[in-house]
Enzyme design. Structure first.
Site, PDB file in Angstrom:
ATOM      1  N   SER A 280       0.834  -1.198   0.000  1.00  0.00           N
ATOM      2  CA  SER A 280       0.000   0.000   0.000  1.00  0.00           C
ATOM      3  C   SER A 280       0.864   1.242   0.000  1.00  0.00           C
ATOM      4  O   SER A 280       2.034   1.207   0.417  1.00  0.00           O
ATOM      5  CB  SER A 280      -0.898   0.022   1.235  1.00  0.00           C
ATOM      6  OG  SER A 280      -0.120   0.274   2.403  1.00  0.00           O
ATOM      7  N   ASP A 281       0.285   2.347  -0.473  1.00  0.00           N
ATOM      8  CA  ASP A 281       0.915   3.630  -0.190  1.00  0.00           C
ATOM      9  C   ASP A 281       0.699   3.927   1.287  1.00  0.00           C
ATOM     10  O   ASP A 281      -0.190   3.374   1.939  1.00  0.00           O
ATOM     11  CB  ASP A 281       0.318   4.729  -1.076  1.00  0.00           C
ATOM     12  CG  ASP A 281       1.288   5.888  -1.281  1.00  0.00           C
ATOM     13  OD1 ASP A 281       2.238   6.036  -0.479  1.00  0.00           O
ATOM     14  OD2 ASP A 281       1.096   6.648  -2.241  1.00  0.00           O
ATOM     15  N   TRP A 282       1.508   4.814   1.817  1.00  0.00           N
ATOM     16  CA  TRP A 282       1.536   5.093   3.244  1.00  0.00           C
ATOM     17  C   TRP A 282       0.254   5.854   3.640  1.00  0.00           C
ATOM     18  O   TRP A 282       0.052   6.998   3.241  1.00  0.00           O
ATOM     19  CB  TRP A 282       2.771   5.899   3.580  1.00  0.00           C
ATOM     20  CG  TRP A 282       3.996   5.094   3.890  1.00  0.00           C
ATOM     21  CD1 TRP A 282       4.769   5.195   5.004  1.00  0.00           C
ATOM     22  CD2 TRP A 282       4.604   4.052   3.098  1.00  0.00           C
ATOM     23  NE1 TRP A 282       5.814   4.293   4.947  1.00  0.00           N
ATOM     24  CE2 TRP A 282       5.732   3.573   3.798  1.00  0.00           C
ATOM     25  CE3 TRP A 282       4.283   3.470   1.877  1.00  0.00           C
ATOM     26  CZ2 TRP A 282       6.551   2.554   3.322  1.00  0.00           C
ATOM     27  CZ3 TRP A 282       5.100   2.441   1.381  1.00  0.00           C
ATOM     28  CH2 TRP A 282       6.212   1.995   2.099  1.00  0.00           C
ATOM     29  N   GLY A 283      -0.618   5.180   4.396  1.00  0.00           N
ATOM     30  CA  GLY A 283      -1.907   5.767   4.737  1.00  0.00           C
ATOM     31  C   GLY A 283      -2.987   5.443   3.724  1.00  0.00           C
ATOM     32  O   GLY A 283      -4.056   6.052   3.735  1.00  0.00           O
ATOM     33  N   GLY A 284      -2.732   4.461   2.858  1.00  0.00           N
ATOM     34  CA  GLY A 284      -3.671   4.144   1.785  1.00  0.00           C
ATOM     35  C   GLY A 284      -4.573   2.956   2.042  1.00  0.00           C
ATOM     36  O   GLY A 284      -5.286   2.527   1.138  1.00  0.00           O
TER      37      GLY A 284
END
Length: 753
Positions: A280-284
């Site tokens: 995932s992207d960070w915070g995604g």
């Protein structure tokens, strides 16, 4: 079926190229203890053997990663960087230490303590070289520095297409065309992984605007998506074989990218047969079960999510049967497949930092910058600077001390430091972005190249004083800047801080005026007819000053070509202004530190990409419109003559043409091959080649049509090449044909993906 068209099946439908087919069609996992150490076995088989030897707790620990700046956990080998995933020493499974790395090893936390790294020019500059070898060299350089700094996963490989000119992150990507962007991204990824560390490709998919990126719902027709953005990702994955794919923040057609089954399972796994893992992207991440079952393999930067979805919630879901145990095994298998295939498992990164040849790496950055600088205008051959120019004044852009760089997670604190660094105090990017200049002074570089000339600097804050200095000079060079950053989009395509008025005043005072643009993408140029020369330098990296000086003085040819179209006005674009969330009426200027509203707590909002696959130059072609400067455009200091082009069809359509350098200096030519004509829709870049020619030299170039560009996707049928006559155009840019030809291509249909 011909080999050429068999490649279309392989590359578009998802069957693997021959060289790695064994890895895509693995044998049964070996049960023998230590079977994972068999280097001759396919990576996925070794990964499955490792998973069989792991405990459930070890597996669960490997599917979610810490964000070191925020985590409460502490590990002796943890670097304060983007990510950390503890390994399993008893099985040789490496701890994953992750760093942002689009333009260099951008270890944000340590850089603020004085750590430095080599900063490449922006990815748009690399794309403007039209040279895959430059992309590979940049990736290999970053990979080498990462390994020396003990990182082993790099969050690089951005390939999102430029759909909107104001996107704050365009500078990190590779332009508007899927073939160019995909090839260049694949080579950069391949370069990174040549150092036996994991690279990613990102942000999958349609992360085409930064405003509201966490709540934006990108809406697009499936056929258009497959023939544009997904095609770019597929080409990059085919070429680079990244260990990981990073899913984006935004939604795509109603589902968040990191829990989008269509993207993560139907396309990536079932059709493309991608063997690595999805991070995932960070915070995604927004869910446990939906994300895990859709195809997300690893939650990254878990402290930035609302909760740790792949920790205890995933363990509970597995215990209750809501997520099958087999899915956890699959997640870990895919992570380990990426780790093994990259070479990391068999060649771990060193435990302690190693020496780095920063001088050699700086040469890589400078060569990329020189190759990507684009000469847009050169009336009366004002450039290269002649020996008769004894009084040269540089105006504005802090050209006395450095060159501008883009902001956000890709920001590299380069070797040599930052003479200017302005932190943001407001807006969505304030927590991690800063307006920064690399310590590479165009003024000093030009003074070194012209020791007998008077090369001076005026800051440009006062247009009247700047005009007076210009009038007294033989040549006036205005350095114009536009700062862009991740998390925020440009307020406008106009240059900020009254720079248009400055340029107009200088041009009126001196007809031999040149503008050097340091921008994150296209800008409007109301003064274009008033100046003699325009040079697009992008964000040119840590040796940008030297690169600009060498191009201006003609020490190297002006050889870059635009990877994006430059509009005459915003009204020409599919969306003349950014689409904003409900309740947000306008953006404010990030470059003036006024900030942009943080949209994190607002309701999701749609952005309709109604242009479909007609991105960039295809949009102009479909409308019969002309931009200010088209895709592929760029002038040279050298003159070339094209011979008679010979177009061939059949199984391998191509063009062959002789090109001669008819000047007295070395030069670079970048012929481009487009698929054009009615019946095939708007034009599509089908091939390109960059070649350097000595004075008087002739080379015969053969440019094949990339087989993936011939095919079209149809629901229920998949990819297919329609039989019939195809029109090909050899050109120097998207609107400057050299020769046209028609060729016959036989039908070779693909089965549905």
């Amino acid at each position: 079926m011909s080999y050429r068209h068999a490649l279309i099946v392989a590359l578009l439908a998802g069957a693997a190229p021959v060289a790695v087919s064994a890895q895509q069609a693995p044998s049964q996992p070996q049960a023998t203890e230590g079977a994972w150490r068999d280097k001759a076995a396919p990576a996925v088989d070794r990964a499955r053997a490792l998973v069989k030897a792991m405990t459930r707790d070890e597996k669960l620990a490997y599917v979610h990663g810490l964000f070191p700046p925020m985590t409460k956990e502490r590990h002796a080998d943890m670097l304060p960087s983007a990510g950390y995933v503890p390994g399993v020493p008893r099985l040789g499974i490496p701890t994953l230490r992750e760093s942002d790395a689009s333009l260099g090893v951008a270890n944000q936390v340590e850089q603020r303590k004085g750590d430095t790294a080599t900063a490449l020019p922006s990815s748009l500059a690399t794309a403007a070289s039209f040279d895959p070898a430059i992309a590979y060299a940049g990736g290999a350089m970053i990979g080498a520095e990462a390994r020396a700094k003990t990182f082993n996963v790099l969050l690089a490989g951005g390939v999102n297409l430029t759909r909107d000119a104001w996107n704050g992150r365009n500078f990190e990507y590779l332009g508007e065309d899927p073939l160019l962007a995909g090839i260049m991204a694949g080579e950069a990824i391949r370069g990174v992984e040549s150092r036996h560390i994991v690279s990613t490709v990102k942000h999958y998919a349609l992360n085409a605007q930064e405003t509201g990126r966490n709540i934006l719902d990108a809406r697009i027709d499936e056929k258009a998506l497959r023939e544009s953005d997904l095609l770019a990702f597929k080409i990059a994955i085919d070429g680079g074989r990244p260990g990981s794919v990073m899913c984006a923040y935004n939604k795509v057609n109603g589902d968040y990218s990191c829990e989008n089954r269509f993207l993560l399972t139907q396309v990536l796994r079932d059709e493309w047969r991608y063997p690595g893992f999805v991070m995932s992207d960070w915070g995604g991440v927004h869910s446990t079960e939906k994300a895990a079952l859709a195809g997300l393999d690893q939650e990254s930067g878990q402290e930035l999510d609302k909760q740790i979805y792949f920790g205890k919630p995933l363990a509970d879901a597995i215990a209750s049967g809501r997520v099958p145990e087999a899915r956890l095994d699959e997640m870990v298998t895919r992570i380990l497949t990426g780790v093994i295939a990259s070479g990391l498992y068999d060649d771990p990164t060193p435990a302690t930092a190693q020496a780095i040849d920063y001088a050699a790496h700086a040469d890589v950055a400078q060569h990329a910058a020189e190759s990507g600088i684009v000469l847009l205008k050169n009336d009366r051959d004002v450039l290269p600077l002649a020996a008769t120019a004894r009084r040269i004044v540089l105006i504005g852009g802090h050209a006395d001390v450095g060159v501008l760089s883009g902001g956000g997670s890709s920001q590299v604190r380069s070797v040599g430091g930052a003479p200017i660094e302005i932190p943001l105090t407001k807006g969505a990017a304030a927590s991690f972005a800063r307006i920064t200049y690399h310590a590479s002074s165009p003024l000093r570089a030009m003074q070194a190249l012209a020791p007998g000339a008077q090369v001076s600097f005026v800051d440009g804050r006062d247009p009247v004083a700047a005009a007076a200095a210009a009038k007294a000079a033989d040549i006036a060079i205005v350095f114009a800047t536009q700062w862009q950053t991740e998390a925020q989009d440009a307020v406008s395509l106009s240059l900020p801080d009254n720079q248009d008025a400055l340029i107009a005043a200088v041009a009126k005072a001196n007809p031999r005026s040149v503008v050097v643009l340091e921008t994150g993408g296209p800008v409007l140029m109301p003064w274009a007819d008033q100046v003699a020369g325009i040079v697009q330098a992008w964000y040119p990296g840590q040796r940008g000053g030297e690169a600009i000086a060498r191009v201006l003085f003609g020490k190297v040819d002006a050889s870059g070509r635009l990877p994006i179209s430059f509009p005459v006005s915003a009204a020409q674009l599919p969306r003349p202004k950014p689409v904003l969330p409900a309740g947000v009426t306008a953006l404010t200027d990030a470059s003036s530190n006024a900030g942009v509203v943080d949209t994190g707590d607002l309701a999701p909002f749609p952005v309709d990409y109604s242009e479909g696959s007609n991105v960039g130059y295809r949009w102009y072609a479909a409308r019969g419109d002309r931009p200010l400067y088209p895709f592929g455009y760029g002038l040279s200091y050298t003159r070339f003559r094209f011979g008679t082009a010979r177009f061939t069809g059949g199984a391998a359509p191509a063009v062959e043409v002789a090109v001669t350098n008819i000047s007295k200096r070395q030069g670079v030519v970048v012929p481009q091959l487009y698929l054009t004509g009615t019946g095939q829709g708007p034009m599509r870049l089908a091939g390109f080649q960059r070649v350097s020619l000595a004075p008087g030299e002739t080379k015969t170039l053969a440019i094949p049509v990339d087989p993936r560009i011939l095919a079209r996707w149809t629901a229920g049928r998949g990819w297919a090449v329609a039989p019939g006559r195809y029109r090909l155009t050899l050109a120097t840019d998207a609107q400057s044909p050299v020769a046209n030809g028609e060729v016959s291509v036989a039908a070779e249909a693909q089965s549905p993906g």
